[in-house]
Write a protein that holds these residues in place. Structure first.
Motif, PDB file in Angstrom:
ATOM      1  N   ASP A 305       0.830  -1.197   0.000  1.00 27.42           N
ATOM      2  CA  ASP A 305       0.000   0.000   0.000  1.00 27.42           C
ATOM      3  C   ASP A 305       0.871   1.256   0.000  1.00 27.42           C
ATOM      4  O   ASP A 305       1.492   1.565   1.007  1.00 27.42           O
ATOM      5  CB  ASP A 305      -0.891  -0.028   1.251  1.00 27.42           C
ATOM      6  N   SER A 307       0.102   4.330   0.098  1.00 27.53           N
ATOM      7  CA  SER A 307      -0.562   5.567   0.522  1.00 27.53           C
ATOM      8  C   SER A 307       0.343   6.404   1.418  1.00 27.53           C
ATOM      9  O   SER A 307       0.106   7.596   1.622  1.00 27.53           O
ATOM     10  CB  SER A 307      -1.896   5.287   1.203  1.00 27.53           C
ATOM     11  N   TRP A 308       1.443   5.819   1.917  1.00 21.94           N
ATOM     12  CA  TRP A 308       2.429   6.585   2.684  1.00 21.94           C
ATOM     13  C   TRP A 308       3.042   7.720   1.866  1.00 21.94           C
ATOM     14  O   TRP A 308       3.633   8.648   2.430  1.00 21.94           O
ATOM     15  CB  TRP A 308       3.530   5.655   3.220  1.00 21.94           C
ATOM     16  N   TRP A 310       1.644  10.038   0.793  1.00 21.89           N
ATOM     17  CA  TRP A 310       0.979  11.270   1.223  1.00 21.89           C
ATOM     18  C   TRP A 310       1.488  11.743   2.573  1.00 21.89           C
ATOM     19  O   TRP A 310       1.149  12.834   3.016  1.00 21.89           O
ATOM     20  CB  TRP A 310      -0.535  11.070   1.179  1.00 21.89           C
ATOM     21  N   ASP A 311       2.275  10.935   3.240  1.00 21.27           N
ATOM     22  CA  ASP A 311       2.895  11.356   4.496  1.00 21.27           C
ATOM     23  C   ASP A 311       4.270  11.974   4.264  1.00 21.27           C
ATOM     24  O   ASP A 311       4.883  12.480   5.200  1.00 21.27           O
ATOM     25  CB  ASP A 311       3.067  10.143   5.432  1.00 21.27           C
ATOM     26  N   PHE A 327       6.338   0.624 -10.597  1.00 24.04           N
ATOM     27  CA  PHE A 327       4.995   0.102 -10.867  1.00 24.04           C
ATOM     28  C   PHE A 327       3.905   1.028 -10.310  1.00 24.04           C
ATOM     29  O   PHE A 327       2.788   1.003 -10.791  1.00 24.04           O
ATOM     30  CB  PHE A 327       4.843  -1.309 -10.289  1.00 24.04           C
ATOM     31  N   ARG A 328       4.232   1.816  -9.286  1.00 22.40           N
ATOM     32  CA  ARG A 328       3.232   2.741  -8.736  1.00 22.40           C
ATOM     33  C   ARG A 328       3.527   4.182  -9.131  1.00 22.40           C
ATOM     34  O   ARG A 328       3.263   5.114  -8.384  1.00 22.40           O
ATOM     35  CB  ARG A 328       3.141   2.568  -7.223  1.00 22.40           C
ATOM     36  N   ARG A 330       1.994   5.980 -11.131  1.00 20.70           N
ATOM     37  CA  ARG A 330       0.777   6.800 -11.258  1.00 20.70           C
ATOM     38  C   ARG A 330       0.357   7.371  -9.907  1.00 20.70           C
ATOM     39  O   ARG A 330      -0.138   8.488  -9.819  1.00 20.70           O
ATOM     40  CB  ARG A 330      -0.345   5.974 -11.870  1.00 20.70           C
ATOM     41  N   ASP A 331       0.537   6.575  -8.847  1.00 20.35           N
ATOM     42  CA  ASP A 331       0.274   7.111  -7.499  1.00 20.35           C
ATOM     43  C   ASP A 331       1.214   8.282  -7.212  1.00 20.35           C
ATOM     44  O   ASP A 331       0.810   9.315  -6.682  1.00 20.35           O
ATOM     45  CB  ASP A 331       0.489   6.028  -6.429  1.00 20.35           C
ATOM     46  N   ALA A 333       2.659  10.190  -9.395  1.00 18.80           N
ATOM     47  CA  ALA A 333       2.334  11.337 -10.259  1.00 18.80           C
ATOM     48  C   ALA A 333       1.233  12.186  -9.628  1.00 18.80           C
ATOM     49  O   ALA A 333       1.308  13.423  -9.644  1.00 18.80           O
ATOM     50  CB  ALA A 333       1.899  10.844 -11.635  1.00 18.80           C
ATOM     51  N   VAL A 334       0.212  11.528  -9.055  1.00 19.69           N
ATOM     52  CA  VAL A 334      -0.867  12.295  -8.417  1.00 19.69           C
ATOM     53  C   VAL A 334      -0.325  13.028  -7.191  1.00 19.69           C
ATOM     54  O   VAL A 334      -0.639  14.195  -6.949  1.00 19.69           O
ATOM     55  CB  VAL A 334      -2.044  11.372  -8.040  1.00 19.69           C
ATOM     56  N   ARG A 335       0.533  12.347  -6.438  1.00 15.31           N
ATOM     57  CA  ARG A 335       1.125  12.987  -5.258  1.00 15.31           C
ATOM     58  C   ARG A 335       1.940  14.227  -5.656  1.00 15.31           C
ATOM     59  O   ARG A 335       1.831  15.282  -5.038  1.00 15.31           O
ATOM     60  CB  ARG A 335       2.024  11.984  -4.517  1.00 15.31           C
ATOM     61  N   THR A 337       1.691  15.980  -8.419  1.00 14.99           N
ATOM     62  CA  THR A 337       0.784  17.011  -8.934  1.00 14.99           C
ATOM     63  C   THR A 337       0.280  17.880  -7.790  1.00 14.99           C
ATOM     64  O   THR A 337       0.330  19.107  -7.833  1.00 14.99           O
ATOM     65  CB  THR A 337      -0.429  16.360  -9.637  1.00 14.99           C
ATOM     66  N   GLN A 338      -0.204  17.206  -6.738  1.00 16.54           N
ATOM     67  CA  GLN A 338      -0.789  17.972  -5.636  1.00 16.54           C
ATOM     68  C   GLN A 338       0.275  18.666  -4.788  1.00 16.54           C
ATOM     69  O   GLN A 338      -0.028  19.603  -4.054  1.00 16.54           O
ATOM     70  CB  GLN A 338      -1.667  17.058  -4.776  1.00 16.54           C
TER      71      GLN A 338
END
Lengths: 385, 239
Positions: A305, A307-308, A310-311, A327-328, A330-331, A333-335, A337-338
């Motif tokens: 996962d 999601s870290w 974002w930390d 492999f992640r 895209r995750d 890239a969104v991080r 971007t923001q």
């Protein structure tokens, strides 16, 4: 580690027997185990040959292999996985136990942080004879180490406080400030340290100063690791200053900070496994606008996962272009971007026609931060330079 | 410039174990895409929750932190008043559980929750860890939401009371444990979706912002998010 498994199956007591009384120290922490163990092995080598794991294999099979392959008269220093530490302390009877930090690490497969601290605490209650060198600035480490018979406290700093917000003893939110911490609920507080990391210097119990700018390993976290090693060297009756001279010769640790040729690029490789590690790693990246590569995987060894992400304060990379891969990607890239960080998403940045940011191919070495499996892949497929 | 949307981020040090801080970041981001200013108030235990925030966000956390957070919120009282006046609340995982009547503490015994939603949580036979996909229910409480994606990691199974609609129906994963996932009650959304939730499900972020502002938002699709969602669905569901 097949050999290790075979040994343990044939002789379940092999670690006890092979350890004898030659294990000087065990090293455990969430972050920095491998680097700290390497620095400690270098430091202790002032008194003769020292053996440590060659690869960072830090569970029972790796430990038994290291012991079985080492000369019987060599001093042994081992890094040990946090969850394996209690049994390994019983099996190897180290003189010193070095405890660096605890934070969350791939929680989809690991214990929660407080559970690890509680298991370490029970371990030290059962082994009152071991001297513990512990980071007083990490309240989770302190909660465990304070149960030991003898503790050398080291103010090694704690850049990442999010996993020790709450008192491990009573659940109250800890107070923090002025480089210390305290519990308003039960009165726990940071113990007075014998050793202190202060910027580029370590200060010993007698006030003597050690210049850590001689270290080749980068970052605040490696200065913290080195300060713990100075204290452990001292606790084992050896000379910290002679130890530091030897530590300063280390320029890479099992591929970490090493330079590799991968495809068309020369990269300098960095490993981070969790938010605490990533957060500190971003601090040692070159200043903007130099582009960097960030590789995020989510295989078992990386944690499934991501999601870290974002930390981690990826905002620190602003002002440059980041190549997002793994492999992640895209995750990531969104991080990014923001976080307002310019980036390009590239499946294979090492391909000859990869659309890399301008100037990246001309860099003497591109800094590349990677999760565990990505790091391992680059390290083993790249050509070490 | 309109007044900022005030977002109360509740006890981020206690409840924020799995990148849940990304939910607040995404709320700000989605608001900014519409030119809406935001203000985030990070509330630590001991601090009073603001009574006038437009939106309240709770993340997940470890067992001991969950109990500590719940006790602090009970004592504070402002979240109950916010729920009473219909302020939107997003609650993830441990934060979701503590909005109900009971949830398991670190020993597995039931600890009293805030009773802001009619639901209760007990231990699942096995911890639920992995990707979670759910489809919005027929009576979703959310307007026009698309398929949900996230990552779950929890030991609790949640039973909804008769007046509470699930957020979705589980397509892959465990969710509440009975084939449903999450809960929607008035303007309260509770879910097991980490990932973080709003990063991977911007529809929910937009719904919360619409409730908070009282006016509809222009639809915005970001290519990077669409790529991420498509890749997750492909990986989890195949095809």
């Amino acid at each position: 580690m097949i050999g290790g498994q075979v040994i343990l199956r044939l002789a379940p007591g092999a670690i006890d027997e092979l350890a004898g009384d030659r294990v000087a120290a065990l090293v455990s922490a969430t972050n920095g185990k491998t680097s700290t163990t390497r620095l400690l092995a270098e430091s202790l080598s002032q008194a003769g040959p020292v053996v440590a794991q060659p690869t960072g294999a830090n569970m029972s099979t790796g430990i038994v292999m290291t012991l079985s392959e080492s000369a019987p008269d060599a001093t042994v220093v081992l890094e040990v996985d946090e969850a394996y530490l209690p049994r390994t302390v019983g099996q190897t009877r180290p003189r010193v136990l070095l405890l660096g930090n605890l934070s969350r690490d791939q929680l989809d497969r690991m214990n929660e942080v407080a559970m690890t601290a509680r298991s370490w605490r029970r371990m030290l209650q059962e082994h009152p004879d071991v001297t513990v060198v512990a980071n007083a600035d990490d309240p989770m480490v302190e909660f465990a180490a304070t149960a030991a018979g003898q503790v050398v406290w080291v103010a090694a700093g704690q850049a990442w406080t999010s996993d020790s917000a709450v008192c491990a003893a009573c659940g109250t939110l800890l107070g923090r400030g002025d480089g210390t911490w305290w519990c308003p609920g039960c009165g726990r507080r940071r113990p007075d340290p014998a050793w202190t990391l202060a910027g580029e210097e370590a200060v010993g119990p007698d006030g003597s100063r050690y210049d850590l700018s001689s270290l080749q390993l980068p970052g605040r976290f490696n200065r913290a690791n080195a300060t713990l090693v100075l204290a452990a060297t001292d606790a084992l009756g050896l000379d910290p200053r002679a130890g530091l001279e030897r530590m300063a010769r280390v320029d890479s640790v099992s591929g970490r900070y090493g330079t590799f040729r991968v495809g068309d690029l020369r990269i300098r490789l960095f490993l981070a496994k969790n938010p605490a590690g990533w957060s500190e790693l971003l601090d040692v990246m070159p200043p903007a606008p130099e582009p960097v590569i960030v590789t995020i995987n989510s295989d078992y060894a990386d944690g499934r996962d991501p999601s870290w992400l974002w930390d981690v304060p990826f905002e620190k990379l602003a002002g440059r272009t980041v190549v997002a891969t793994g492999f992640r990607r895209r995750d990531l890239a969104v991080r990014l971007t923001q976080a307002g960080v310019d980036h390009v998403v590239i499946e294979d940045p090492y391909a000859p026609d990869a659309p890399l940011p301008p100037g990246m191919r001309d860099l003497p070495a591109v800094n590349c931060c990677a999760t565990y499996t990505a790091f391992h892949h680059l390290r083993t497929t790249g050509e070490a330079l | 410039m309109s007044d900022p949307v005030v977002i109360a981020s509740i006890y981020p040090d206690l409840l924020g174990t799995y990148g849940d801080g990304g939910n607040v970041i995404t709320l700000r981001h989605r608001a900014a895409l519409r030119g809406l200013p935001t203000e985030v108030i990070a509330v630590q235990p001991g601090d009073a929750l603001p009574d006038g925030a437009d939106l309240y966000v709770l993340g997940g956390g470890e067992d001991t932190a969950q109990v500590a957070a719940c006790e602090a919120l009970q004592k504070d009282g402002a979240l109950a008043r916010a729920a009473q006046r219909g302020a939107p609340i997003l609650a993830i995982c441990a934060g979701y559980q503590l909005l109900g009547t009971f949830f398991p503490d670190a020993t597995g015994s039931p600890a009293p929750g805030l009773e802001l939603i009619d639901l209760s949580t007990s231990r699942l036979p096995a911890r639920a860890v992995g990707e979670l996909v759910a489809d919005p229910t027929d009576r979703p409480g959310l307007l026009g939401a698309d398929r949900f994606t996230g990552y779950e990691n929890h030991a609790g199974g949640t039973t909804l009371g008769p007046g509470v609609a699930p957020l979705g129906r589980v397509v892959a994963g465990v969710g509440n444990g009975d084939g449903t996932e999450g809960a929607v009650s008035g303007h309260i959304v509770g879910t097991y979706l980490h990932g973080p939730c709003l990063v991977r499900n911007p529809d929910i972020a937009d719904q919360l912002l619409e409730w908070a502002t009282g006016s509809p938002l222009t639809p915005v699709t970001e290519a990077a998010v669409a790529d991420l969602r498509a890749e997750r669905f492909r990986t989890v569901l195949g095809g």
